[in-house]
Each structure stands twice: as structure tokens, then as C-alpha cells.
Design a protein around this motif. Structure first.
Motif, PDB file in Angstrom:
ATOM      1  N   ILE A  42       0.850  -1.186   0.000  1.00 16.56           N
ATOM      2  CA  ILE A  42       0.000   0.000   0.000  1.00 16.56           C
ATOM      3  C   ILE A  42       0.885   1.235   0.000  1.00 16.56           C
ATOM      4  CG2 ILE A  42      -1.689   1.362   1.307  1.00 16.56           C
ATOM      5  CD1 ILE A  42      -2.688  -1.307   2.506  1.00 16.56           C
ATOM      6  N   GLU A  43       0.722   2.073  -0.999  1.00 12.64           N
ATOM      7  CA  GLU A  43       1.368   3.384  -1.035  1.00 12.64           C
ATOM      8  C   GLU A  43       0.417   4.370  -0.351  1.00 12.64           C
ATOM      9  OE1 GLU A  43       4.125   6.309  -1.719  1.00 12.64           O
ATOM     10  OE2 GLU A  43       4.421   4.279  -2.504  1.00 12.64           O
ATOM     11  N   PRO A  44       0.843   5.023   0.742  1.00 15.56           N
ATOM     12  CA  PRO A  44      -0.069   5.931   1.448  1.00 15.56           C
ATOM     13  C   PRO A  44      -0.539   7.071   0.554  1.00 15.56           C
ATOM     14  CG  PRO A  44       1.887   5.461   2.772  1.00 15.56           C
ATOM     15  CD  PRO A  44       2.152   4.919   1.394  1.00 15.56           C
ATOM     16  N   ALA A  45      -1.767   7.503   0.787  1.00 14.14           N
ATOM     17  CA  ALA A  45      -2.336   8.652   0.098  1.00 14.14           C
ATOM     18  C   ALA A  45      -2.897   9.610   1.146  1.00 14.14           C
ATOM     19  CB  ALA A  45      -3.438   8.220  -0.867  1.00 14.14           C
ATOM     20  N   PRO A  46      -2.668  10.909   0.996  1.00 10.38           N
ATOM     21  CA  PRO A  46      -3.129  11.854   2.018  1.00 10.38           C
ATOM     22  C   PRO A  46      -4.645  11.987   2.078  1.00 10.38           C
ATOM     23  CG  PRO A  46      -2.148  13.024   0.155  1.00 10.38           C
ATOM     24  CD  PRO A  46      -1.870  11.567  -0.052  1.00 10.38           C
ATOM     25  N   ASP A  47      -5.317  11.766   0.951  1.00 11.21           N
ATOM     26  CA  ASP A  47      -6.772  11.873   0.910  1.00 11.21           C
ATOM     27  C   ASP A  47      -7.409  10.565   1.367  1.00 11.21           C
ATOM     28  OD1 ASP A  47      -9.354  13.169  -0.167  1.00 11.21           O
ATOM     29  OD2 ASP A  47      -9.249  11.275  -1.276  1.00 11.21           O
ATOM     30  N   ALA A  48      -8.386  10.649   2.272  1.00 10.80           N
ATOM     31  CA  ALA A  48      -8.977   9.445   2.854  1.00 10.80           C
ATOM     32  C   ALA A  48      -9.655   8.570   1.806  1.00 10.80           C
ATOM     33  CB  ALA A  48      -9.970   9.832   3.950  1.00 10.80           C
ATOM     34  N   ALA A  49     -10.374   9.175   0.871  1.00  4.47           N
ATOM     35  CA  ALA A  49     -11.060   8.384  -0.150  1.00  4.47           C
ATOM     36  C   ALA A  49     -10.062   7.688  -1.065  1.00  4.47           C
ATOM     37  CB  ALA A  49     -11.993   9.282  -0.959  1.00  4.47           C
ATOM     38  N   HIS A  50      -8.986   8.390  -1.406  1.00  6.32           N
ATOM     39  CA  HIS A  50      -7.938   7.790  -2.236  1.00  6.32           C
ATOM     40  C   HIS A  50      -7.250   6.661  -1.470  1.00  6.32           C
ATOM     41  CE1 HIS A  50      -4.379   8.678  -5.192  1.00  6.32           C
ATOM     42  NE2 HIS A  50      -4.784   7.425  -5.230  1.00  6.32           N
ATOM     43  N   ARG A  51      -6.968   6.885  -0.209  1.00  4.51           N
ATOM     44  CA  ARG A  51      -6.344   5.848   0.612  1.00  4.51           C
ATOM     45  C   ARG A  51      -7.214   4.601   0.655  1.00  4.51           C
ATOM     46  NH1 ARG A  51      -5.352   8.954   4.432  1.00  4.51           N
ATOM     47  NH2 ARG A  51      -7.091   8.548   5.843  1.00  4.51           N
ATOM     48  N   LYS A  52      -8.531   4.792   0.759  1.00  2.00           N
ATOM     49  CA  LYS A  52      -9.460   3.664   0.777  1.00  2.00           C
ATOM     50  C   LYS A  52      -9.403   2.895  -0.540  1.00  2.00           C
ATOM     51  CE  LYS A  52     -14.344   2.648   1.790  1.00  2.00           C
ATOM     52  NZ  LYS A  52     -14.738   1.953   0.540  1.00  2.00           N
ATOM     53  N   ARG A  53      -9.378   3.609  -1.677  1.00  7.01           N
ATOM     54  CA  ARG A  53      -9.267   2.948  -2.982  1.00  7.01           C
ATOM     55  C   ARG A  53      -8.003   2.107  -3.070  1.00  7.01           C
ATOM     56  NH1 ARG A  53      -8.274   6.400  -7.069  1.00  7.01           N
ATOM     57  NH2 ARG A  53      -8.504   8.397  -6.020  1.00  7.01           N
ATOM     58  N   ASN A  54      -6.878   2.698  -2.635  1.00  4.72           N
ATOM     59  CA  ASN A  54      -5.614   1.967  -2.673  1.00  4.72           C
ATOM     60  C   ASN A  54      -5.686   0.705  -1.828  1.00  4.72           C
ATOM     61  OD1 ASN A  54      -4.583   3.997  -4.293  1.00  4.72           O
ATOM     62  ND2 ASN A  54      -3.159   4.793  -2.775  1.00  4.72           N
ATOM     63  N   MET A  55      -6.194   0.843  -0.609  1.00  4.73           N
ATOM     64  CA  MET A  55      -6.241  -0.309   0.295  1.00  4.73           C
ATOM     65  C   MET A  55      -7.130  -1.407  -0.263  1.00  4.73           C
ATOM     66  SD  MET A  55      -6.179   1.104   4.191  1.00  4.73           S
ATOM     67  CE  MET A  55      -4.623   1.608   4.925  1.00  4.73           C
ATOM     68  N   GLU A  56      -8.280  -1.040  -0.806  1.00 10.39           N
ATOM     69  CA  GLU A  56      -9.197  -2.055  -1.345  1.00 10.39           C
ATOM     70  C   GLU A  56      -8.561  -2.792  -2.520  1.00 10.39           C
ATOM     71  OE1 GLU A  56     -13.476   0.063  -0.177  1.00 10.39           O
ATOM     72  OE2 GLU A  56     -12.626   0.296  -2.201  1.00 10.39           O
ATOM     73  N   ALA A  57      -7.853  -2.073  -3.379  1.00  7.27           N
ATOM     74  CA  ALA A  57      -7.219  -2.716  -4.530  1.00  7.27           C
ATOM     75  C   ALA A  57      -6.070  -3.620  -4.093  1.00  7.27           C
ATOM     76  CB  ALA A  57      -6.727  -1.666  -5.512  1.00  7.27           C
ATOM     77  N   VAL A  58      -5.284  -3.153  -3.130  1.00 10.12           N
ATOM     78  CA  VAL A  58      -4.168  -3.960  -2.638  1.00 10.12           C
ATOM     79  C   VAL A  58      -4.681  -5.216  -1.930  1.00 10.12           C
ATOM     80  CG1 VAL A  58      -2.223  -4.011  -1.039  1.00 10.12           C
ATOM     81  CG2 VAL A  58      -2.560  -2.024  -2.511  1.00 10.12           C
ATOM     82  N   LEU A  59      -5.721  -5.081  -1.123  1.00 12.27           N
ATOM     83  CA  LEU A  59      -6.281  -6.253  -0.463  1.00 12.27           C
ATOM     84  C   LEU A  59      -6.879  -7.224  -1.480  1.00 12.27           C
ATOM     85  CD1 LEU A  59      -7.938  -4.578   2.653  1.00 12.27           C
ATOM     86  CD2 LEU A  59      -5.894  -6.022   2.626  1.00 12.27           C
ATOM     87  N   ALA A  60      -7.416  -6.702  -2.587  1.00 13.10           N
ATOM     88  CA  ALA A  60      -7.952  -7.576  -3.634  1.00 13.10           C
ATOM     89  C   ALA A  60      -6.853  -8.416  -4.276  1.00 13.10           C
ATOM     90  CB  ALA A  60      -8.666  -6.741  -4.699  1.00 13.10           C
ATOM     91  N   PHE A  61      -5.621  -7.906  -4.309  1.00 12.93           N
ATOM     92  CA  PHE A  61      -4.487  -8.687  -4.835  1.00 12.93           C
ATOM     93  C   PHE A  61      -4.390 -10.025  -4.106  1.00 12.93           C
ATOM     94  CE2 PHE A  61      -0.148  -9.953  -5.572  1.00 12.93           C
ATOM     95  CZ  PHE A  61       0.172  -9.436  -6.821  1.00 12.93           C
ATOM     96  N   ASP A  62      -4.712  -9.988  -2.798  1.00 14.32           N
ATOM     97  CA  ASP A  62      -4.802 -11.206  -1.975  1.00 14.32           C
ATOM     98  C   ASP A  62      -3.461 -11.900  -1.801  1.00 14.32           C
ATOM     99  OD1 ASP A  62      -6.236 -12.915  -0.323  1.00 14.32           O
ATOM    100  OD2 ASP A  62      -6.805 -14.279  -1.942  1.00 14.32           O
ATOM    101  N   ALA A  63      -2.422 -11.111  -1.505  1.00 16.29           N
ATOM    102  CA  ALA A  63      -1.117 -11.680  -1.173  1.00 16.29           C
ATOM    103  C   ALA A  63      -1.133 -12.196   0.262  1.00 16.29           C
ATOM    104  CB  ALA A  63      -0.028 -10.611  -1.330  1.00 16.29           C
ATOM    105  N   PRO A  64      -0.203 -13.060   0.622  1.00 23.38           N
ATOM    106  CA  PRO A  64      -0.164 -13.549   2.007  1.00 23.38           C
ATOM    107  C   PRO A  64       0.007 -12.436   3.029  1.00 23.38           C
ATOM    108  CG  PRO A  64       1.227 -14.887   0.587  1.00 23.38           C
ATOM    109  CD  PRO A  64       0.801 -13.712  -0.228  1.00 23.38           C
ATOM    110  N   LEU A  65       0.732 -11.378   2.664  1.00 27.44           N
ATOM    111  CA  LEU A  65       0.916 -10.225   3.536  1.00 27.44           C
ATOM    112  C   LEU A  65       0.589  -8.955   2.765  1.00 27.44           C
ATOM    113  CD1 LEU A  65       4.347 -10.949   5.292  1.00 27.44           C
ATOM    114  CD2 LEU A  65       2.084 -11.079   6.339  1.00 27.44           C
ATOM    115  N   THR A  66       0.133  -7.951   3.496  1.00 21.86           N
ATOM    116  CA  THR A  66      -0.051  -6.612   2.955  1.00 21.86           C
ATOM    117  C   THR A  66       0.761  -5.668   3.821  1.00 21.86           C
ATOM    118  OG1 THR A  66      -2.269  -7.109   2.139  1.00 21.86           O
ATOM    119  CG2 THR A  66      -1.719  -4.787   2.470  1.00 21.86           C
ATOM    120  N   VAL A  67       1.581  -4.818   3.185  1.00 21.82           N
ATOM    121  CA  VAL A  67       2.501  -3.968   3.937  1.00 21.82           C
ATOM    122  C   VAL A  67       2.365  -2.530   3.446  1.00 21.82           C
ATOM    123  CG1 VAL A  67       4.896  -3.600   4.663  1.00 21.82           C
ATOM    124  CG2 VAL A  67       4.085  -5.919   4.169  1.00 21.82           C
TER     125      VAL A  67
END
Length: 338
Positions: free
Chosen positions: A159-184
Motif C-alpha cells: 500500500i502506497e499511502p495517500a493523504p486523501d482518505a477516499a484515495h487511501r481507501k481505494r488503494n487499500m481495497e485494490a491492494v487487499l484484492a491482490f490477496d497476497a499472504p501479507l499486505t505492507v
């Protein structure tokens, strides 16, 4: 005012179907007066939908990403796509051909040159083309990395941090969708010159990875990468659904805790690690020791952890010089998930 570039491609980004070609960047070294560095580029477009940019080979000694994207370019039926996928499978081609983290042409690390310079060196022109031409076409950006030849890392989505909360949420949802064993969560100590930091500034949903490393191809990490890229494309609506949502694993969301997450070499020598990848460690605990092989009468120098967490990455070559990263520690992420 738009920055002018001499880079050219015969690819039509707006044409439907599958196109495979190159970006040509004029290059005039000693042995080729009017040549070009040819960066592989492919586009698959069909119907309506978002544009997703898939990039690999940012560092030339990281192999799972380029293999995965090459397979997708060859195998993906345009009829399965809803939208557009732009592939940059070996973006730092001089480094990819040399198997090096940095370019043999100008010595630069592509991932510390963004947003680049269209009149600069070859590496700076490559990052400028991505920043100025490719990113403005996209809605989402995926940059596939591994630890390269100097580091072995637990396979993970980043996850690359984003200062905007809505953008941060988009990033997190997409990264979690990748479904790797770990998310960092990794911000590279606030470094603004990375591709993913630039993608965030451009407003794109942004996904990164670290797929093992050690200068080899990890079969496990390659499998995770193959599945994860398709998962993200499905999540973004560009490919059909792959199945149910990824399993919720909040205990597997970690972060590198700033400077304290890095154990650096304090002397030249050979590093002897004390812990395997994934081991739980604590601040103040011995991380390993550095041996001076040329002076057997000199006791090895011990280096210690500065943070609690798990061993997330570990240096692959034994030999180190002062300042080399010997171990990286990741700790539990305590921030909001949305």
C-alpha cells in the motif's frame, strides 16, 4: 505547459484489440549515432471500462513481474477485457537486459527519478514518458517489484499511502484484492521520486508488490503474482470476477516503521543473520553480526533491531559495506483500513 518529449510509439492507445510494440527513445551512444532504446509496450482495449497500467521491470533484477506481464500480453483474449490495459513489462529495459537494479547506461535507479526529465538521461526520459504520457491515461496503476538481487522479501502486496482518505481507501481495497499472504504499508521514508508515489499524486488507484527476490525466480511468489494481477484487474472491473472476495486477514497488514525498520551495516564485512524471514523480533535484540574476514583477530561487530516486529526482508549477498540494509522489520499496522 506540457513537457516536450522525443519518445515515440506506433501504438495507438485508443484502438480496440491487442497491440504489441515499443516506445522508442532516441539514444546516441558511441557505437550508434542515430539509434533508440526500445521499451516494450502493449495495449489491450475492448469496450467501456477503466484503464489500468501494469508495470514491471522498474528494477532489472526483479523477475516475477516481467514474467507475469509477458504471459498476460500473450494469453489474454481482448474479448475478456472491459476497458483498457496498458502493459509496460520491462520499463527499465537497459537494467532488465543487464539484470541490474540500476541502469548500465547512466547508473540511475529508475525508481528514484520520477517524474523524470524528457530532456535528461535515458532513465530520466523513461520515467518522464510514464509520468507525462502513460499515467494521464490511467485510472489505476500497478507496479510489480521484488527484492532484487540484494534482498529477499516475504511475498506481499504494498500500500502506497495517500493523504486523501477516499484515495487511501481505494488503494487499500485494490491492494487487499491482490490477496497476497501479507499486505505492507511502505512509504519509502516519504521518498517522492518513486513510481507509486508519483501515481498517487496523479490520483490513480495504486498497487505495489514485493515478490520475494534474492536474484532468482521464486515459484511461490510467481504464483502469487500471476493470481494477484488478475485479482486486481477483476476488482477494478477490467476482467470478469475471479470468485469470492479475498479472505479478510487484518492480522497480516503490516508497515515498515520508518527509519527504525531498517538494520544497517555499521562496518564492512560479511553479515551473519540471526533470524529467518518471518521470525518475530524485538527492539534491542541482536539482529546479526558482521565479520571482518581479512582480520581474524578482530571480533565481529553486532547490529541490533530498533523495532519490534517480524523479519520482513533480509540481505541476500553476505558481503556488506557501511550503510547497506541488512534486515528490514515490519510491524503491525495500526492505522485505519479505510
Amino acid at each position: 505547459m506540457a513537457r516536450m518529449s522525443t519518445a515515440r510509439t506506433t501504438i495507438d492507445f485508443d484502438r480496440s484489440g491487442k497491440q504489441i510494440g515499443f516506445v522508442d527513445i532516441p539514444h546516441s551512444p558511441h557505437d550508434d549515432a542515430w539509434g533508440a532504446t526500445r521499451i516494450p509496450l502493449a495495449v489491450i482495449r475492448n469496450g467501456n471500462g477503466p484503464t489500468v497500467i501494469l508495470q514491471a521491470g522498474n528494477h532489472g533484477d526483479e523477475y516475477e513481474g516481467p514474467i507475469t506481464l509477458g504471459e498476460l500480453i500473450r494469453d489474454l483474449d481482448p474479448g475478456m477485457v472491459s476497458g483498457r490495459i496498458i502493459f509496460l513489462p520491462a520499463i527499465n529495459l537497459p537494467a532488465v537486459l543487464a539484470g541490474r537494479r540500476t541502469s548500465p547506461v547512466d547508473g540511475l535507479n529508475l525508481n528514484r527519478t520520477f517524474p523524470g526529465d524528457p530532456t535528461g538521461t535515458i532513465t530520466q526520459q523513461i520515467s518522464a514518458y510514464v509520468s507525462d504520457v502513460v499515467m494521464p491515461l490511467g485510472h489505476a496503476y500497478v507496479d510489480l517489484h521484488s527484492g532484487g538481487s540484494s534482498l529477499n522479501i516475504l511475498p506481499s502486496a504494498i500500500i502506497e499511502p495517500a493523504p486523501d482518505a477516499a484515495h487511501r481507501k481505494r488503494n487499500m481495497e485494490a491492494v487487499l484484492a491482490f490477496d497476497a499472504p501479507l499486505t505492507v504499508v511502505i512509504d519509502n521514508l516519504g521518498e517522492p521520486r518513486t513510481s507509486t508515489a508519483t501515481s498517487v499524486r496523479a490520483g490513480l488507484t495504486t498497487v505495489g508488490t514485493e515478490m520475494a527476490g534474492a536474484g532468482t525466480v521464486s515459484l511461490d511468489a510467481l504464483g502469487i503474482c500471476r493470481k494477484g494481477v488478475r485479482n486486481v484487474l477483476s476488482h477494478l472491473g477490467v476482467l470478469p470476477p475471479t470468485g469470492g472476495p479475498p479472505a479478510a486477514r487484518p492480522e497480516n497488514i503490516l508497515r515498515i516503521p520508518g527509519h527504525d525498520g531498517y538494520v544497517l551495516a555499521t562496518t564492512n564485512g560479511v553479515f551473519e543473520p540471526f533470524h529467518a524471514l518471518g521470525a518475530e523480533v524485538h527492539a534491542g535484540e541482536d539482529a546479526g553480526r558482521i565479520h571482518n574476514l581479512a582480520d581474524p583477530g578482530r571480533a565481529p561487530e553486532t547490529v541490533r533491531y530498533l523495532s519490534d516486529g517480524i523479519v520482513y526482508g533480509r540481505r541476500q549477498p553476505g558481503r556488506v559495506v557501511v550503510g547497506n540494509c541488512c534486515v528490514t522489520v515490519a510491524t503491525r499496522y495500526e492505522g485505519e483500513l479505510a
